[in-house]
Design an enzyme around this catalytic site. Structure first.
Site, PDB file in Angstrom:
ATOM      1  N   SER A  96      46.965  93.306  30.246  1.00 17.86           N
ATOM      2  CA  SER A  96      46.567  94.489  29.473  1.00 17.86           C
ATOM      3  C   SER A  96      46.533  94.152  27.979  1.00 17.86           C
ATOM      4  O   SER A  96      47.202  93.220  27.521  1.00 17.86           O
ATOM      5  CB  SER A  96      47.569  95.612  29.737  1.00 17.86           C
ATOM      6  N   CYS A 122      38.609  93.693  35.290  1.00 13.32           N
ATOM      7  CA  CYS A 122      38.385  93.830  33.842  1.00 13.32           C
ATOM      8  C   CYS A 122      36.895  93.861  33.540  1.00 13.32           C
ATOM      9  O   CYS A 122      36.501  94.127  32.412  1.00 13.32           O
ATOM     10  CB  CYS A 122      39.064  92.704  33.097  1.00 13.32           C
TER      11      CYS A 122
END
Ligand code: NAD
Length: 492
Positions: A229, A284
């Protein structure tokens, strides 16, 4: 109840039991079966692995590049032999479908194949006679010990964006998998063990924050490759830099796609449905905001709603399933609470995937594909990475407005355009502020011989993973300027 195995680390060529006082359960997110326990290794255990990797470096860097890649050729063969077993393990611990797990492992193998080209890829260059009788050469040398910190969503592929290049360039390496999905690397290290690499060249240390912090502070670890993240990426980047390391930190994403009225509707819908809902949106490079322009609005909204409703959701090992689980109960609640926040902020929940009933797996962490329509540009849900199968729709009148909206985003991992116009495609490619661009492509994942080029909040660093960037990241340049006086050399 059968005893659950506590996973070992792999250090100096041997499997070693961790002395960690804390362990976490590794849980199949569809069946909730506890598969194993992962130790949260201490800083002392990480330091031991770093010491072994540092000791191995002196000899490993002296092995010629052609010799180093011979181990990778062998690893490639072993990965092919165990391909299905590793893919199955990914599905068991991560929840994605078997086809998605196989796709991920294919990408892993491709990185090994590219790294086999290191004898050419790590060559330097030279210039003869930079002054009369003086030559200058640039050579690339390895750094020393390197470390890889991986996220949960691609347990097989992501360590391979870095590890094959690191060791082929003559470095040694420590891999720290995500504590949520540590089993896949256990399988991979089972194969690495068969390579008979010199002990300490590749090591595996399981753990979480304490282990990561020990990597970041260790004086002998020269380079850190991180994927996860953005908040943790930023933290890892700054703490690694504070102790003088190189760092490449790939972060989160919120990927916008634009659909123009001249796009091929059925192809666009199929591709975007796979992009937004494949891997349950835990990618992602998942499309998370679709911006229609002008007349694309109605037909695309209807088509993507049908695609979302008809996606087959279930256990990733079962035949015909197109989408599996999200990773955990916590993740399911977070995704569902974002859907509610979107609705509270005025978006229409066109397709609602909350609390599905998946027959036979009622306790599993499933969220079905969800479509939020008329999401307000600039709203919190439009800007936040949800990391689940949720696609937000927005509607604008012109491509210029749509590109401006894309460029307002804080992330820059991927942006895509769907069109049949070459001029629109070129304009988009030129103007879009993202590092991976798709034109009529929904998951613009670079092949192993291209860099995985996130921008903005999606990447902290300068050299990305994969291909030539990885070679540059894992080597330092040395420039030699040399003169050999002719009178002296004539004596021999
Ligand atoms: P995460 O940031 O929670 O964890 C990633 C790694 O960091 C794990 O190994 C974890 O143990 C470690 N970690 C977590 N918190 C930490 C802390 N406070 N201090 C030190 N280390 C810590 O990420 P995740 O949930 O495993 O993965 C999902 C995220 O990864 C998403 O944001 C996704 O977009 C991103 N991702 C990005 C890419 C890319 O290429 N840009 C690829 C895959 C995933």
């Amino acid at each position: 109840m059968a005893a659950v195995n506590v996973l070992p680390n792999y250090v100096k060529g041997k499997w070693v039991a961790s002395a960690a006082s804390e362990t976490l359960d590794v849980v199949n997110p569809a069946t909730l079966e506890c598969l194993a326990q992962v130790p949260l290794s201490s800083a002392a255990e990480l330091n031991q692995a770093a010491a072994e990797a540092q000791a191995a470096f002196a000899e490993w860097r002296r092995v010629p590049a052609t010799g180093r890649v011979r181990y990778l050729f062998h690893l490639r063969e072993l990965l092919e032999q165990q391909f299905d077993d590793i893919a199955r393990t990914i599905t068991l611990e991560c929840g994605k479908t078997l086809a998605e797990s196989r796709g991920e492992m294919r990408r892993a193998v491709e990185n090994v194949e590219v790294a086999c080209g290191i004898p050419m890829m790590m060559q330097g260059y030279n210039a003869e006679d930079i002054a009369r009788g003086i030559d200058e050469i640039m050579i690339r040398q390895p750094l020393g010990v390197t470390a890889i910190i991986a996220p949960f969503n691609f347990p097989g592929m992501i360590p391979f964006w870095f590890m094959p290049y690191a060791i082929a360039c003559g470095n040694t390496c420590i891999v720290k998998p995500s504590e949520k999905v540590p089993l896949t690397m256990q399988k991979v290290f089972g194969l690495i063990h068969q390579l008979d690499l010199p002990a300490g060249v590749v090591n595996l240390v399981n753990g979480a924050k304490e282990t990561v912090d020990a990597i970041l502070d260790h004086p002998d670890i020269r380079a850190v490759s991180f994927v996860g993240s953005s908040s943790v990426a930023r933290y890892v980047y700054s703490r690694a830099a504070a102790s003088g390391k190189r760092a490449q930190c790939q972060g989160g994403a919120k990927n916008p796609v634009i659909v123009l009225p001249d796009a091929d509707l059925s192809m666009t819908t199929r591709i975007l449905s796979d992009s937004a809902f494949g891997c349950a949106g835990q990618r992602c490079l998942a499309a998370s905001v679709a911006i229609t322009v002008g007349e694309a609005r109605k037909p695309f909204t209807e088509a993507i709603a049908t695609a979302a409703e008809s996606r087959v959701v279930g256990y990733g090992l079962d035949e015909g399933v197109q989408m599996g689980t999200v990773i955990s109960e916590q993740s399911k609640s977070r995704v569902e609470s974002w859907i509610q926040k979107g609705a509270d902020a005025g978006a229409k929940v066109l397709v609602d995937g909350r609390n599905p009933n998946v027959s036979g797996y009622e306790q599993g962490h499933f969220v079905r594909p969800t479509l939020l329509d008329d999401v307000e540009p600039g709203s919190e849900i439009a800007a936040t990475e949800i990391f689940g199968p949720v696609l937000s729709l927005m509607h604008l009148d012109t491509i210029d407005e749509a590109i401006a909206l894309v460029n307002q985003g804080t992330y820059g991992n991927m942006a895509c355009l769907f069109t049949s116009s070459g001029a629109a495609a070129r304009k988009f490619r030129y103007e879009a502020e993202a590092g991976n661009i798709g034109i009529n492509i929904g998951v613009a994942a670079p092949m192993a011989f291209f860099p995985f080029s996130g921008w903005k909040e999606s990447f902290f660093g300068d050299l990305h993973g994969q291909g030539q960037h990885a070679v540059e990241f894992f080597t330092q340049t040395k420039v030699v300027v040399e003169r050999w006086p002719q009178e002296w050399s004539r004596q021999f």
